[in-house]
Design a protein around this motif. Structure first.
Motif: not given
Length: 121
Positions: A14-35
């Motif tokens: 019932g609680g909450s949590l926030r995960l982060s995904c840090a990128a080192s390097g350029r993320i291009f606009s064409s990229h899709v980030m998946g979990w």
């Protein structure tokens, strides 16, 4: 681009949590980030994805309405906000990048180390 997921931990159902995904390097606009997530003894499964360019998203049915993906573009960071968590959400969570707006693990690359999420009942 190298990706690193963080923010996991122990949370009550019932609680909450926030995960982060840090990128080192350029993320291009064409990229899709998946979990994705992988529970013990199970295959890695799709959780959510977001197009970096326009923030279009898609979610697994099991998390729809409870999880939300977002990003902080200037900081090259993606987030997975997890609300109303359930014990069955317990898994190691990973982020990865793709050039396809896909739910398939085989379409993703640059897998980082995962972060453990444990939901207690």
């Amino acid at each position: 681009v190298q990706l690193q997921a963080s923010g996991g931990g122990l949370v009550q159902a019932g609680g909450s949590l926030r995960l982060s995904c840090a990128a080192s390097g350029r993320i291009f606009s064409s990229h899709v980030m998946g979990w994705f997530r992988q529970a013990p003894g199970k295959e890695r499964e799709f959780v959510a994805a977001m197009r970096w360019s326009n923030t279009n998203t898609k979610y697994a049915d099991s998390v729809k309405g409870r999880f939300t993906v977002s990003k902080n573009g200037p900081e090259n960071t993606a987030y997975l906000q997890m609300n109303s968590v359930k014990p069955e959400d317990t898994a190691v969570y990973y982020c990865a990048a793709s050039s396809q707006f896909s739910t398939q693990t085989t379409e993703y690359f640059n897998w980082g180390q995962g972060t453990q999420v444990t939901v207690s009942s």
